[in-house]
Design a protein around this motif. Structure first.
Motif, PDB file in Angstrom:
ATOM      1  N   ARG A 146       3.420  -1.955  -8.581  1.00  0.00           N
ATOM      2  CA  ARG A 146       4.024  -0.621  -8.569  1.00  0.00           C
ATOM      3  C   ARG A 146       4.557  -0.224  -9.937  1.00  0.00           C
ATOM      4  O   ARG A 146       4.409   0.930 -10.360  1.00  0.00           O
ATOM      5  N   VAL A 173       9.422   5.159  -7.883  1.00  0.00           N
ATOM      6  CA  VAL A 173       8.719   4.406  -6.847  1.00  0.00           C
ATOM      7  C   VAL A 173       9.709   3.434  -6.216  1.00  0.00           C
ATOM      8  O   VAL A 173      10.493   2.781  -6.912  1.00  0.00           O
ATOM      9  N   ARG A 174       9.707   3.381  -4.909  1.00  0.00           N
ATOM     10  CA  ARG A 174      10.639   2.531  -4.173  1.00  0.00           C
ATOM     11  C   ARG A 174      10.346   1.054  -4.446  1.00  0.00           C
ATOM     12  O   ARG A 174       9.178   0.658  -4.548  1.00  0.00           O
ATOM     13  N   PRO A 215       9.696  -2.625  -3.389  1.00  0.00           N
ATOM     14  CA  PRO A 215       9.108  -3.114  -2.137  1.00  0.00           C
ATOM     15  C   PRO A 215      10.010  -4.064  -1.355  1.00  0.00           C
ATOM     16  O   PRO A 215       9.801  -4.285  -0.163  1.00  0.00           O
ATOM     17  N   THR A 257      14.659  -1.894  -0.508  1.00  0.00           N
ATOM     18  CA  THR A 257      14.080  -0.566  -0.256  1.00  0.00           C
ATOM     19  C   THR A 257      15.048   0.590  -0.487  1.00  0.00           C
ATOM     20  O   THR A 257      14.630   1.752  -0.457  1.00  0.00           O
ATOM     21  N   HIS A 308      14.143   9.446  -1.310  1.00  0.00           N
ATOM     22  CA  HIS A 308      13.848   8.115  -0.786  1.00  0.00           C
ATOM     23  C   HIS A 308      14.722   7.779   0.430  1.00  0.00           C
ATOM     24  O   HIS A 308      14.283   7.090   1.348  1.00  0.00           O
ATOM     25  N   ASP A 353       8.909   7.554   4.591  1.00  0.00           N
ATOM     26  CA  ASP A 353       7.498   7.439   4.213  1.00  0.00           C
ATOM     27  C   ASP A 353       7.264   7.727   2.739  1.00  0.00           C
ATOM     28  O   ASP A 353       6.147   7.575   2.250  1.00  0.00           O
ATOM     29  N   THR A 371       7.243   6.616  -0.565  1.00  0.00           N
ATOM     30  CA  THR A 371       7.306   5.463  -1.464  1.00  0.00           C
ATOM     31  C   THR A 371       7.508   5.923  -2.897  1.00  0.00           C
ATOM     32  O   THR A 371       8.128   5.214  -3.699  1.00  0.00           O
ATOM     33  N   GLY A 424       3.005   8.362   0.097  1.00  0.00           N
ATOM     34  CA  GLY A 424       3.209   7.033   0.657  1.00  0.00           C
ATOM     35  C   GLY A 424       2.932   5.924  -0.340  1.00  0.00           C
ATOM     36  O   GLY A 424       3.150   4.744  -0.059  1.00  0.00           O
ATOM     37  N   SER A 425       2.455   6.311  -1.519  1.00  0.00           N
ATOM     38  CA  SER A 425       2.237   5.388  -2.634  1.00  0.00           C
ATOM     39  C   SER A 425       2.420   6.189  -3.910  1.00  0.00           C
ATOM     40  O   SER A 425       2.382   7.434  -3.892  1.00  0.00           O
TER      41      SER A 425
END
Length: 269
Positions: A37, A63-64, A66, A69, A117, A122, A124, A199-200
């Motif tokens: 990521r 970006v979250r 992984p 979270t 976030h 959903d 990410t 989602g990404s």
């Protein structure tokens, strides 16, 4: 729409769109996924620089994490999109404290991205910049019309944010933006710019590039005449294909390969 899984044509792949798109990678550990990521985040920022989405200190992508979270990774404050590396990225917790990295974070980045976030499980990743085309469209108080296949990806999946109180530095304002975004793919901020989510990180970035390009097309078409939008049925059919998450992710993968070949130093840790 008939999906590829219900077709027998040999030239169609077994994906929703019929395109030969590979599955997303599987990861053996959170550390492996985190590195993945972060590399794509750094590449996304360099792409913002390449496409001249920079505007001084403005603009941010997140970006979250992984594993943790309620933490997210983002670009460091005051570092050019054109120079940022994986090693420059910062990770912040839900209180805005930098827990990894040697730079501060833009306060606007924290108040906006933290609430997106938090309120969108959903989401990410989220991308925001003050691009010329999104600002011009927002100044007209308009959203994307389904004038072509690409813009149809946002059909009934975007929102215009009308409120403005100056730079977004309060948690209340960040939460209001996130709530108005709701479950949509994009929110166009009047007087401010564009935010897309996914989602990404690949998905969020592809949506950002697509939205901005479609804004340019719409402005050009309106300046040349009276464009004719798709019908509801046509727009929904186009959205089914061009709004596909797997297609969005793979489209960014192509850009990732391009920018890492051009600017391999972005991967420096």
């Amino acid at each position: 729409m008939t999906t590829a899984k219900h077709r027998s044509d040999s030239y169609l792949a077994d994906t929703h769109t019929g395109l030969p798109i590979p599955d997303r990678p599987a990861f053996a550990s959170p550390e492996e996924e985190r590195r993945y990521r972060k590399r794509r985040l750094a590449a996304a920022l360099r792409l913002f620089g390449k496409y001249e989405f920079d505007e001084g200190i403005s603009g941010h992508i997140s970006v979250r994490d992984p594993e943790c979270t309620d933490h997210f990774w983002a670009n460091p404050f005051g570092v050019s999109f054109n120079q940022v590396t994986v090693g420059d990225l910062v990770c912040v917790d839900s209180n805005g404290k930098v827990v990894h990295g040697d730079h501060p974070i833009n306060p606007s980045a924290f108040v906006i991205h933290s609430k997106i976030h938090e309120l969108r499980a959903d989401a990410t990743a989220a991308a925001h910049a003050h691009t010329e085309h999104s600002r011009a469209l927002a100044a007209l108080g308009k959203l994307l019309e389904p004038l072509d296949q690409e813009s149809a990806a946002f059909y009934q999946d975007q929102v215009l944010y009308e409120e403005y109180e100056g730079p977004s530095i309060s948690i209340r304002q960040g939460e209001d933006i996130a709530r108005k975004l709701g479950d949509k793919r994009a929110i166009l901020l009047r007087y401010h710019g564009l935010i897309t989510v996914g989602g990404s990180i690949e998905e969020a970035m592809h949506r950002f590039f697509t939205f901005d390009g479609c804004a340019r097309v719409q402005l050009l078409a309106a300046g040349a005449g009276k464009p004719r939008a798709m019908s509801h049925k046509q727009a929904m059919s186009a959205k089914d294909g061009f709004g596909d998450s797997q297609l969005a992710s793979f489209s960014f993968h192509v850009l990732y390969n391009e920018i890492t070949a051009e600017q391999p130093d972005l991967l420096d840790e």
